[in-house]
Scaffold this motif. Structure first.
Motif, PDB file in Angstrom:
ATOM      1  N   SER A 138     103.011  -4.308  30.397  1.00  0.00           N
ATOM      2  CA  SER A 138     103.119  -2.945  29.895  1.00  0.00           C
ATOM      3  C   SER A 138     104.095  -2.895  28.735  1.00  0.00           C
ATOM      4  O   SER A 138     105.177  -3.465  28.805  1.00  0.00           O
ATOM      5  CB  SER A 138     103.595  -2.020  31.015  1.00  0.00           C
ATOM      6  N   ASN A 190      98.818  -1.850  36.406  1.00  0.00           N
ATOM      7  CA  ASN A 190      99.168  -0.464  36.745  1.00  0.00           C
ATOM      8  C   ASN A 190     100.601  -0.360  37.262  1.00  0.00           C
ATOM      9  O   ASN A 190     101.329   0.575  36.911  1.00  0.00           O
ATOM     10  CB  ASN A 190      98.184   0.106  37.765  1.00  0.00           C
ATOM     11  N   LYS A 223     102.952  -0.583  34.323  1.00  0.00           N
ATOM     12  CA  LYS A 223     102.984   0.673  33.561  1.00  0.00           C
ATOM     13  C   LYS A 223     103.822   1.734  34.276  1.00  0.00           C
ATOM     14  O   LYS A 223     104.608   2.444  33.641  1.00  0.00           O
ATOM     15  CB  LYS A 223     101.564   1.184  33.325  1.00  0.00           C
ATOM     16  N   GLU A 224     103.659   1.815  35.599  1.00  0.00           N
ATOM     17  CA  GLU A 224     104.471   2.769  36.366  1.00  0.00           C
ATOM     18  C   GLU A 224     105.957   2.464  36.189  1.00  0.00           C
ATOM     19  O   GLU A 224     106.772   3.366  36.002  1.00  0.00           O
ATOM     20  CB  GLU A 224     104.103   2.712  37.853  1.00  0.00           C
ATOM     21  N   CYS A 226      92.669   0.048  46.201  1.00  0.00           N
ATOM     22  CA  CYS A 226      92.750  -1.130  45.361  1.00  0.00           C
ATOM     23  C   CYS A 226      92.552  -2.361  46.228  1.00  0.00           C
ATOM     24  O   CYS A 226      93.019  -2.414  47.352  1.00  0.00           O
ATOM     25  CB  CYS A 226      94.120  -1.218  44.676  1.00  0.00           C
TER      26      CYS A 226
END
Length: 164
Positions: free
Chosen positions: A146, A72, A75-76, A24
């Protein structure tokens, strides 16, 4: 034999995560011409973004841009909270360090919530809390959002804010 297999499995997982995270880069910030719906597939997340930016605009602040890496991470963390069945800021230092390292963040904030069934209701909850409101109105440039339902159909939310 089982211990050796377990150690090998952990080592493989570690390398996969390391490669994933290191691949990333700053190029994952959203292109100005890219539609937010191309990044956020969840309509409640899109609505939260719109409400955050509408509120920021109403107080003279610039709009926040969605960032894939922060999205991301959020969301994790939301999945982690669902697994633990509670809201928390557990491991915030790790998420912060990742944003400092991979996105050159200068400052970071985080909002979490659970139980609200819509974007307006979670936004109202955050705006009614001074600390959460401070993050929404903060000197940030990017956001990750998220909103995920648990098995019972209840939403859990994470917002990650950062400034470049």
């Amino acid at each position: 034999m089982k211990q050796i297999y377990s150690k090998c499995l952990y080592i493989c997982i570690y390398f996969i995560l390391t490669i994933s995270i290191s691949s990333c880069s700053n190029s994952e910030s959203i292109d100005e011409n890219m539609d937010e719906s191309e990044i956020i597939n969840n309509s409640i997340e899109n609505e939260i973004l719109k409400l955050v930016n509408k509120h920021r605009k109403s107080i003279g602040k610039s709009s926040l841009k969605i960032n894939i890496f922060a999205n991301n991470l959020s969301k994790e963390h939301t999945n982690y909270m669902i697994k633990k069945n509670t809201i928390s800021h557990d491991n915030f230092n790790l998420r912060s360090q990742q944003l400092f390292d991979f996105e050159n963040a200068k400052s970071i904030g985080e909002n979490v919530a659970a139980g609200q069934n819509s974007a307006p209701s979670v936004m109202q909850s955050w705006l009614n809390s001074s600390g959460h409101k401070q993050n929404i109105e903060g000197d940030f440039t990017h956001i990750g959002i998220s909103a995920i339902k648990n098995e019972a159909g209840n939403y859990y939310y994470t917002q990650l804010f950062f400034n470049k």
